[in-house]
Design an enzyme around this catalytic site. Structure first.
Site, mmCIF file in Angstrom:
data_model
loop_
_atom_site.group_PDB
_atom_site.id
_atom_site.type_symbol
_atom_site.label_atom_id
_atom_site.label_comp_id
_atom_site.label_asym_id
_atom_site.label_seq_id
_atom_site.Cartn_x
_atom_site.Cartn_y
_atom_site.Cartn_z
ATOM 1 N N ASP A 9 0.871 -1.162 0.000
ATOM 2 C CA ASP A 9 0.000 0.000 0.000
ATOM 3 C C ASP A 9 0.918 1.225 0.000
ATOM 4 O OD1 ASP A 9 -2.376 1.570 0.393
ATOM 5 O OD2 ASP A 9 -1.839 1.710 2.510
ATOM 6 N N ASP A 11 -0.082 5.175 1.077
ATOM 7 C CA ASP A 11 -0.294 6.091 2.201
ATOM 8 C C ASP A 11 -0.349 5.307 3.509
ATOM 9 O OD1 ASP A 11 -1.692 8.897 0.837
ATOM 10 O OD2 ASP A 11 -1.676 7.060 -0.333
ATOM 11 N N ASP A 169 -1.721 -0.847 5.829
ATOM 12 C CA ASP A 169 -2.057 -0.373 7.175
ATOM 13 C C ASP A 169 -3.560 -0.278 7.411
ATOM 14 O OD1 ASP A 169 -2.317 1.859 5.394
ATOM 15 O OD2 ASP A 169 -2.312 3.197 7.135
#
Length: 224
Positions: A9, A11, A169
């Protein structure tokens, strides 16, 4: 796990973009005469994207009056003009990516950020020069938590999904990775939402630092 590639991922996993995303959201929010979002709110909301950031600072009635899509367009226009003022890689990310490049381990990015923002952001950061594939929110008709973006990324790297690990996250990252048949890891250093327990997401791993991830990958790939 017989790993052959790593997908990330963006961000909250590779890049701390909360400063720039937050500035864009606050540009819209304060423009309506409202107080800006705090750093605490930004740190646990950025991974949920532009809609969540706007909803965190603007009352639903005002959103209805202004129009959520119009507010989002205003936010993204500001963000697009200020993509990399405060954005930084997390500690250890440059070293991790350098190691992957040195070992010639394929890696790539799968994000729910639109391509119009993802492409110029990564182009402006030299550490992404070795990125083998970038899949954005609008690359395909589906986006995470659908597994299609991850399966597409694996295909572009010419690596079977079961030989990839996906690091993110957010719960949707783990859901997408599991649905794609990949190993999954929670980047617990990222933007974990309030009240979320990443250990409940059923990922294969939960690690709290990029250095821990690099050490784990070194061990995993040393058995190849």
């Amino acid at each position: 796990m017989n790993l052959k590639a790593v997908l990330f991922d963006l961000d909250g996993t590779l890049l701390d973009t909360a400063g720039d995303m937050g500035a864009a959201a606050n540009h819209v929010i304060t423009g309506l005469g409202l107080p800006p979002l705090s750093d605490e709110v930004l740190s646990c909301t950025t991974s949920d994207g532009s809609y969540a950031l706007l909803r965190a600072g603007i009352h639903p009635e005002l959103i209805a009056q202004q129009g959520l899509e119009q507010l989002r367009r205003r936010m993204l226009a500001f963000y697009g003009e200020n993509l990399c003022r405060r954005t930084r890689p997390y500690d250890g990310v440059p070293e991790l990516l350098d190691w992957l490049n040195l070992r010639r381990i394929p890696w790539g990015v799968v994000t729910n950020k639109p391509a119009a923002l993802t492409v110029p952001l990564l182009a402006g950061l030299p550490l992404f020069a070795g990125c083998g594939v970038t899949v954005s929110a609008d690359t395909l008709p589906q986006k995470k938590p659908h597994p299609a973006p991850l399966l597409f990324a694996a295909g572009q790297l010419a690596v079977a999904a079961e030989h990839c690990i996906y690091v993110g996250d957010h719960r949707r990252d783990i859901e997408a990775g599991r649905a794609a048949g990949m190993a999954t890891m929670v980047a617990a250093w990222g933007y974990i939402s309030r009240g979320e327990d990443p250990h409940s997401w059923q990922a294969d791993l939960v690690l709290d630092s990029v250095n821990s991830l690099e050490n784990w990958l070194r061990d995993a790939f040393s058995t190849d």
